[in-house]
Design an enzyme around this catalytic site. Sequence first.
Site, mmCIF file in Angstrom:
data_model
loop_
_atom_site.group_PDB
_atom_site.id
_atom_site.type_symbol
_atom_site.label_atom_id
_atom_site.label_comp_id
_atom_site.label_asym_id
_atom_site.label_seq_id
_atom_site.Cartn_x
_atom_site.Cartn_y
_atom_site.Cartn_z
ATOM 1 N N LYS A 22 1.109 -1.274 -0.621
ATOM 2 C CA LYS A 22 -0.283 0.040 -0.243
ATOM 3 C C LYS A 22 0.814 1.094 -0.062
ATOM 4 O O LYS A 22 0.927 2.158 -0.536
ATOM 5 C CB LYS A 22 -1.276 0.279 1.124
ATOM 6 C CG LYS A 22 -1.881 1.099 1.354
ATOM 7 C CD LYS A 22 -2.373 2.045 2.840
ATOM 8 C CE LYS A 22 -1.871 2.577 3.768
ATOM 9 N NZ LYS A 22 -1.283 3.104 4.165
ATOM 10 N N ASN A 23 1.955 1.063 1.228
ATOM 11 C CA ASN A 23 2.716 2.665 0.540
ATOM 12 C C ASN A 23 3.510 3.300 -0.105
ATOM 13 O O ASN A 23 4.178 3.809 -0.323
ATOM 14 C CB ASN A 23 3.526 2.442 2.555
ATOM 15 C CG ASN A 23 1.638 2.646 3.313
ATOM 16 O OD1 ASN A 23 0.957 3.351 3.469
ATOM 17 N ND2 ASN A 23 2.525 2.311 4.826
ATOM 18 N N ASP A 116 -5.075 8.671 7.990
ATOM 19 C CA ASP A 116 -5.309 7.970 9.375
ATOM 20 C C ASP A 116 -4.899 9.330 10.866
ATOM 21 O O ASP A 116 -4.536 10.128 10.440
ATOM 22 C CB ASP A 116 -4.503 6.172 9.986
ATOM 23 C CG ASP A 116 -4.999 5.861 8.788
ATOM 24 O OD1 ASP A 116 -5.824 5.168 8.982
ATOM 25 O OD2 ASP A 116 -3.818 4.691 8.437
ATOM 26 N N ARG A 121 0.119 14.949 12.694
ATOM 27 C CA ARG A 121 1.773 14.030 12.215
ATOM 28 C C ARG A 121 1.280 15.501 11.298
ATOM 29 O O ARG A 121 0.792 16.018 10.013
ATOM 30 C CB ARG A 121 0.325 13.301 10.738
ATOM 31 C CG ARG A 121 -0.057 11.779 11.294
ATOM 32 C CD ARG A 121 -0.190 11.103 11.375
ATOM 33 N NE ARG A 121 0.391 10.402 10.124
ATOM 34 C CZ ARG A 121 -0.184 9.351 9.031
ATOM 35 N NH1 ARG A 121 -1.289 9.909 9.172
ATOM 36 N NH2 ARG A 121 1.047 8.743 7.968
ATOM 37 N N ASP A 124 5.430 19.840 8.515
ATOM 38 C CA ASP A 124 7.102 20.703 8.537
ATOM 39 C C ASP A 124 8.185 20.525 7.375
ATOM 40 O O ASP A 124 8.632 21.349 6.697
ATOM 41 C CB ASP A 124 6.779 20.893 9.348
ATOM 42 C CG ASP A 124 7.520 20.018 10.810
ATOM 43 O OD1 ASP A 124 6.643 19.264 11.078
ATOM 44 O OD2 ASP A 124 8.803 20.568 11.042
ATOM 45 N N ASP A 306 3.977 0.608 12.369
ATOM 46 C CA ASP A 306 2.134 -0.086 11.451
ATOM 47 C C ASP A 306 1.668 -1.039 12.112
ATOM 48 O O ASP A 306 0.700 -2.453 11.768
ATOM 49 C CB ASP A 306 2.211 -0.165 10.229
ATOM 50 C CG ASP A 306 2.252 1.176 9.572
ATOM 51 O OD1 ASP A 306 2.199 2.353 10.084
ATOM 52 O OD2 ASP A 306 2.457 1.643 8.127
#
Length: 427
Positions: A22-23, A116, A121, A124, A306
């Site tokens: 997925k990532n 999520d 999160r 910056d 995860d």
Amino acid sequence: MQKMIIQGGNRLSGEVTIGGAKNSTVALIPAAILADTPVQFDTVPDILDVHNLMIILESMNVKSEFNHGVLDIDPTQIVEAELPSKAIKSLRASYYFMGALLGRFHRATLTFPGGDNIGPRPIDLHIKAFETLGATVSEVNGTVHLEAANGLHGARIFMDMVSVGATINAILAAVRAEGTTVIENAAREPEIIDLATFLNNMGAKIRGAGTDTIRITGVDTLQSMNTHTIIADRIESGTYLALAAALGDGVMIHNVIPEHLESFTSKMIEMGVDLQIDSDKIYVPKTTSFKPIHVKTMPFPGFATDLQQPLTPLMSLADGDSVVVDTIYPKRVKHVPELQKMGMNIEADDTTGTIVIKHTDKLHGANVSAGEIRCGAALTIAGLMAEGTTVITNAGNILRGYDRIVWKLNRLNANVTIEDDSSVKIG
Ligand code: EPU
């Protein structure tokens, strides 16, 4: 809203094949708009995130087609357009369009990304990287405007923290910039190597992906010649490893890259699971007693944040206290109150990110909510272990990230269905 309904108690056995990561996928799809030719991906997971990214592509006149794990994207007629904020907000990784659009058009306007709910999160580091490459960035009412009026220029970018997303966004912005960019203290996740492989096969000059120093010399054009096969999902792999150990009578997991999972498999072995690890598959034998473990999440190659939640139900079977410290997202504890409803002996302190899991004899079915993807994975495994029926609301969060999960689980002898709002069964 979708619900996952699990009739617990079945022992699982058989084989399961892991999908593409997925990532990786959620970075590769935005990266495709940097190409001057159509591109094709193989082993694409069938997850909601992919369908939402396709909606975003469509808004820019980028045609895409997804059939049986193959995703074709044609960015040759791309136009600058307002991106659909509902789709942007549906996943965190939509912020990769910032780097990709900056690379393609030297400007981008995007709604602040969603994704999520796992605590703060910030972005910056992404913004700092874009500015270092020559962009100006401003935010008005949740909309981010980026512009590099004089183009993007290679530069040295030092990441104050190791960040997967900021490293990927810096690569996407730098790959067609003028000159050489050096990213220091870069993230080393396998998904970053996958992205660099895809871009390099199209003519990019990215060296060092997978180490903490990545050098990118900008190129004028990117042209795809081959299908890019996405690497196996290490988080999906770990999730099936954990559930197979918790309630399997022998499960073979195919399409695994064991080298991406060493921090995880070593912990399972420490728990007493006699994993049989081959080059691209892992067999999980029936295991009946487990030792407690201590886990601390770290950037790759450390133990992945995860995977801390998917491992929790297995830890509750150990004959002592297991402890998890999530140093990446200390507030990633949404699973804890839900698992307590199912009878698990578990407690969390979200100021330190510490979770203590004590031995639990029996879980029982309950109505619980999947606050985010990996919380959903933990609840799914707990529901399969529990006596009775578990109903997981917000199941869309599970479907966001797990390739054809209902079909895969039922083939292993689970009893899982999905119901949508109108109570029509779709899985
Ligand atoms: N951070 C900052 N500033 C930034 C960026 C990150 O302070 O500008 C901090 C974060 O708050 C966090 C740490 O740096 O404490 C690491 O975050 P990172 O940027 O690496 O995370 P991410 O890129 O937002 C990706 C995955 C997550 C995974 C993390 C950590 C994607 C799309 N998401 O997020 O995956 O948990 O890396 O490995 O790749 C999931 O799949 O369930 C998931 C949440």
